[in-house]
Design a protein around this motif. Structure first.
Motif, PDB file in Angstrom:
ATOM      1  N   GLN A   1      10.411   7.400  -3.133  1.00  0.00           N
ATOM      2  CA  GLN A   1      10.579   7.248  -1.688  1.00  0.00           C
ATOM      3  C   GLN A   1      10.097   5.882  -1.203  1.00  0.00           C
ATOM      4  O   GLN A   1      10.711   5.271  -0.321  1.00  0.00           O
ATOM      5  CB  GLN A   1       9.817   8.352  -0.960  1.00  0.00           C
ATOM      6  N   ALA A   2       9.007   5.413  -1.791  1.00  0.00           N
ATOM      7  CA  ALA A   2       8.450   4.112  -1.374  1.00  0.00           C
ATOM      8  C   ALA A   2       9.390   2.957  -1.699  1.00  0.00           C
ATOM      9  O   ALA A   2       9.314   1.895  -1.070  1.00  0.00           O
ATOM     10  CB  ALA A   2       7.091   3.897  -2.048  1.00  0.00           C
ATOM     11  N   GLU A   3      10.271   3.172  -2.663  1.00  0.00           N
ATOM     12  CA  GLU A   3      11.187   2.108  -3.097  1.00  0.00           C
ATOM     13  C   GLU A   3      12.587   2.244  -2.499  1.00  0.00           C
ATOM     14  O   GLU A   3      13.479   1.466  -2.840  1.00  0.00           O
ATOM     15  CB  GLU A   3      11.264   2.112  -4.629  1.00  0.00           C
ATOM     16  N   ARG A   4      12.782   3.191  -1.598  1.00  0.00           N
ATOM     17  CA  ARG A   4      14.113   3.366  -0.989  1.00  0.00           C
ATOM     18  C   ARG A   4      14.488   2.160  -0.134  1.00  0.00           C
ATOM     19  O   ARG A   4      13.764   1.797   0.786  1.00  0.00           O
ATOM     20  CB  ARG A   4      14.123   4.624  -0.116  1.00  0.00           C
ATOM     21  N   THR A   5      15.625   1.593  -0.428  1.00  0.00           N
ATOM     22  CA  THR A   5      16.078   0.441   0.359  1.00  0.00           C
ATOM     23  C   THR A   5      16.746   0.871   1.657  1.00  0.00           C
ATOM     24  O   THR A   5      16.895   0.064   2.577  1.00  0.00           O
ATOM     25  CB  THR A   5      17.072  -0.412  -0.467  1.00  0.00           C
ATOM     26  N   ASP A   6      17.146   2.149   1.751  1.00  0.00           N
ATOM     27  CA  ASP A   6      17.803   2.636   2.963  1.00  0.00           C
ATOM     28  C   ASP A   6      16.812   3.235   3.958  1.00  0.00           C
ATOM     29  O   ASP A   6      17.214   3.711   5.020  1.00  0.00           O
ATOM     30  CB  ASP A   6      18.868   3.679   2.602  1.00  0.00           C
ATOM     31  N   ALA A   7      15.523   3.211   3.637  1.00  0.00           N
ATOM     32  CA  ALA A   7      14.507   3.801   4.512  1.00  0.00           C
ATOM     33  C   ALA A   7      13.906   2.739   5.415  1.00  0.00           C
ATOM     34  O   ALA A   7      13.925   1.544   5.106  1.00  0.00           O
ATOM     35  CB  ALA A   7      13.416   4.455   3.674  1.00  0.00           C
TER      36      ALA A   7
ATOM     37  N   ARG B   1       4.607  14.691  -8.029  1.00  0.00           N
ATOM     38  CA  ARG B   1       4.472  14.207  -6.655  1.00  0.00           C
ATOM     39  C   ARG B   1       4.411  12.671  -6.628  1.00  0.00           C
ATOM     40  O   ARG B   1       5.074  12.027  -5.803  1.00  0.00           O
ATOM     41  CB  ARG B   1       3.233  14.817  -6.012  1.00  0.00           C
ATOM     42  N   ILE B   2       3.650  12.101  -7.525  1.00  0.00           N
ATOM     43  CA  ILE B   2       3.520  10.638  -7.581  1.00  0.00           C
ATOM     44  C   ILE B   2       4.871   9.998  -7.906  1.00  0.00           C
ATOM     45  O   ILE B   2       5.261   9.008  -7.275  1.00  0.00           O
ATOM     46  CB  ILE B   2       2.433  10.242  -8.600  1.00  0.00           C
ATOM     47  N   TYR B   3       5.590  10.559  -8.863  1.00  0.00           N
ATOM     48  CA  TYR B   3       6.907  10.013  -9.209  1.00  0.00           C
ATOM     49  C   TYR B   3       7.828  10.019  -7.993  1.00  0.00           C
ATOM     50  O   TYR B   3       8.486   9.018  -7.690  1.00  0.00           O
ATOM     51  CB  TYR B   3       7.547  10.832 -10.346  1.00  0.00           C
ATOM     52  N   HIS B   4       7.877  11.131  -7.291  1.00  0.00           N
ATOM     53  CA  HIS B   4       8.808  11.240  -6.160  1.00  0.00           C
ATOM     54  C   HIS B   4       8.346  10.452  -4.943  1.00  0.00           C
ATOM     55  O   HIS B   4       9.181   9.951  -4.173  1.00  0.00           O
ATOM     56  CB  HIS B   4       9.068  12.716  -5.843  1.00  0.00           C
ATOM     57  N   LEU B   5       7.047  10.317  -4.758  1.00  0.00           N
ATOM     58  CA  LEU B   5       6.567   9.441  -3.677  1.00  0.00           C
ATOM     59  C   LEU B   5       6.894   7.986  -3.985  1.00  0.00           C
ATOM     60  O   LEU B   5       7.301   7.225  -3.087  1.00  0.00           O
ATOM     61  CB  LEU B   5       5.056   9.615  -3.482  1.00  0.00           C
ATOM     62  N   GLN B   6       6.735   7.597  -5.236  1.00  0.00           N
ATOM     63  CA  GLN B   6       7.096   6.226  -5.634  1.00  0.00           C
ATOM     64  C   GLN B   6       8.580   5.974  -5.393  1.00  0.00           C
ATOM     65  O   GLN B   6       8.975   4.917  -4.901  1.00  0.00           O
ATOM     66  CB  GLN B   6       6.767   6.007  -7.114  1.00  0.00           C
TER      67      GLN B   6
ATOM     68  N   PRO C   1      10.937   0.608   7.394  1.00  0.00           N
ATOM     69  CA  PRO C   1       9.610   0.131   6.980  1.00  0.00           C
ATOM     70  C   PRO C   1       8.507   1.146   7.311  1.00  0.00           C
ATOM     71  O   PRO C   1       7.547   1.295   6.554  1.00  0.00           O
ATOM     72  CB  PRO C   1       9.426  -1.163   7.778  1.00  0.00           C
ATOM     73  N   GLU C   2       8.668   1.869   8.422  1.00  0.00           N
ATOM     74  CA  GLU C   2       7.684   2.871   8.814  1.00  0.00           C
ATOM     75  C   GLU C   2       7.624   4.013   7.786  1.00  0.00           C
ATOM     76  O   GLU C   2       6.543   4.494   7.440  1.00  0.00           O
ATOM     77  CB  GLU C   2       8.004   3.434  10.205  1.00  0.00           C
ATOM     78  N   HIS C   3       8.809   4.419   7.342  1.00  0.00           N
ATOM     79  CA  HIS C   3       8.880   5.481   6.328  1.00  0.00           C
ATOM     80  C   HIS C   3       8.188   5.026   5.048  1.00  0.00           C
ATOM     81  O   HIS C   3       7.359   5.761   4.486  1.00  0.00           O
ATOM     82  CB  HIS C   3      10.349   5.839   6.040  1.00  0.00           C
ATOM     83  N   ARG C   4       8.510   3.827   4.603  1.00  0.00           N
ATOM     84  CA  ARG C   4       7.922   3.319   3.360  1.00  0.00           C
ATOM     85  C   ARG C   4       6.407   3.158   3.493  1.00  0.00           C
ATOM     86  O   ARG C   4       5.659   3.446   2.556  1.00  0.00           O
ATOM     87  CB  ARG C   4       8.589   2.008   2.941  1.00  0.00           C
ATOM     88  N   ALA C   5       5.929   2.737   4.652  1.00  0.00           N
ATOM     89  CA  ALA C   5       4.483   2.590   4.875  1.00  0.00           C
ATOM     90  C   ALA C   5       3.798   3.946   4.854  1.00  0.00           C
ATOM     91  O   ALA C   5       2.711   4.115   4.270  1.00  0.00           O
ATOM     92  CB  ALA C   5       4.224   1.880   6.195  1.00  0.00           C
ATOM     93  N   SER C   6       4.430   4.939   5.484  1.00  0.00           N
ATOM     94  CA  SER C   6       3.865   6.286   5.490  1.00  0.00           C
ATOM     95  C   SER C   6       3.784   6.842   4.075  1.00  0.00           C
ATOM     96  O   SER C   6       2.772   7.433   3.669  1.00  0.00           O
ATOM     97  CB  SER C   6       4.724   7.203   6.366  1.00  0.00           C
ATOM     98  N   VAL C   7       4.850   6.632   3.311  1.00  0.00           N
ATOM     99  CA  VAL C   7       4.885   7.115   1.928  1.00  0.00           C
ATOM    100  C   VAL C   7       3.840   6.391   1.084  1.00  0.00           C
ATOM    101  O   VAL C   7       3.170   7.006   0.243  1.00  0.00           O
ATOM    102  CB  VAL C   7       6.303   6.944   1.335  1.00  0.00           C
TER     103      VAL C   7
END
Length: 197
Positions: free
Chosen positions: A128-134, A121-126, A136-142
Motif C-alpha cells: 500500500q505504501a508503494e501504490r502510485t495511484d494512492a 500485514r507488513i507485506y501488504h502495508l508495504q 500522498p495522505e494515504h501513503r503517509a497514513s500507511v
C-alpha cells in the motif's frame, strides 16, 4: 530448535514468493511445520479480502466463508503441531521445568502464528505504501501503520525468542493447548447436528 530470526526470515521470503509463484513448502522438520502453518495464514488472509468485496455474488461469499473456516481450522491445527513438536523435542532432550517454572498465557506455537500474521500485514502495508495511484495522505497514513507493525514484529520476535529460550532452559513450562474449535465439528455444532437429524 530454530531461532526466531530463521522463522521470520522464512515468513518474509515465502510471502514474497507466493505472491508470484505457487504455494510450495520445501522445508522439513520444525521449519516445515512453520511453513505449512504459514500457508494457511496466507490463504486465509486473501480469502478474508474477497469476503469484504461488495461486487461478488452471495454464492461466492458463501464459498469464501467455507474456505475461511477450513483455513482457520488448519491454521489452528498447525499451531498445535508446532507446540507438539516442541513437547517431543523437550522429551528427547530430557528437559523438565524447574519447580518454580512459570507458564506464559501464550504458547510458542501461538507466538509463531502471530508472527506469521504480522509478516503478512507488513507485506501488504508495504504494498500500500508503494501504490502510485494512492494519494500522498494515504501513503503517509500507511507508512505510520507500517512503522507500528514493524515495531510490533520486533517486540514479538524478541519475546518469542525469550519464551523459547526459557522453555528449553526449564525456566518456563510448556504444553500444547488444544483449540477444540466447535463450529467445524458436526457433533458439537448444534446447527449441524440438528440439521442432520
Amino acid at each position: 530448535m530454530q531461532r526466531i530470526t530463521e522463522i521470520t526470515k522464512l515468513h518474509r521470503e515465502m510471502i514474497v514468493r507466493w505472491h508470484t509463484k505457487p504455494i510450495e513448502n520445501h522445508y522439513t522438520g520444525f521449519l516445515g511445520l512453520v511453513c505449512q502453518q504459514l500457508t494457511y495464514n496466507f490463504q486465509l488472509w486473501h480469502e478474508e479480502d474477497i469476503a469484504r468485496s461488495k461486487d461478488v455474488p452471495d454464492s461466492t461469499i458463501a464459498q469464501v466463508k467455507r474456505a475461511i473456516d477450513r483455513y482457520n481450522q488448519q491454521r489452528n491445527d498447525y499451531i498445535e503441531k508446532l507446540d507438539d513438536w516442541i513437547t517431543d523435542r523437550l522429551e528427547q532432550l530430557q528437559v523438565t521445568p524447574a519447580p518454580n517454572a512459570t507458564q506464559n498465557t501464550e504458547t510458542a506455537g501461538s507466538s509463531i502464528d502471530r508472527l506469521a500474521i504480522l509478516a503478512l500485514r507488513i507485506y501488504h502495508l508495504q504494498e500500500q505504501a508503494e501504490r502510485t495511484d494512492a494519494t500522498p495522505e494515504h501513503r503517509a497514513s500507511v507508512a505510520g501503520k507500517l512503522g507500528i507493525a514493524v515495531m510490533q514484529q520486533q517486540d514479538l520476535s524478541r519475546s518469542a525468542q525469550e519464551l523459547i529460550d526459557d522453555i528449553f532452559a526449564g525456566r518456563k513450562k510448556h504444553k500444547t493447548y488444544r483449540q477444540m474449535k466447535m463450529y467445524n465439528d458436526p457433533t458439537l455444532n448444534p446447527y449441524l447436528y440438528k440439521a442432520a437429524g
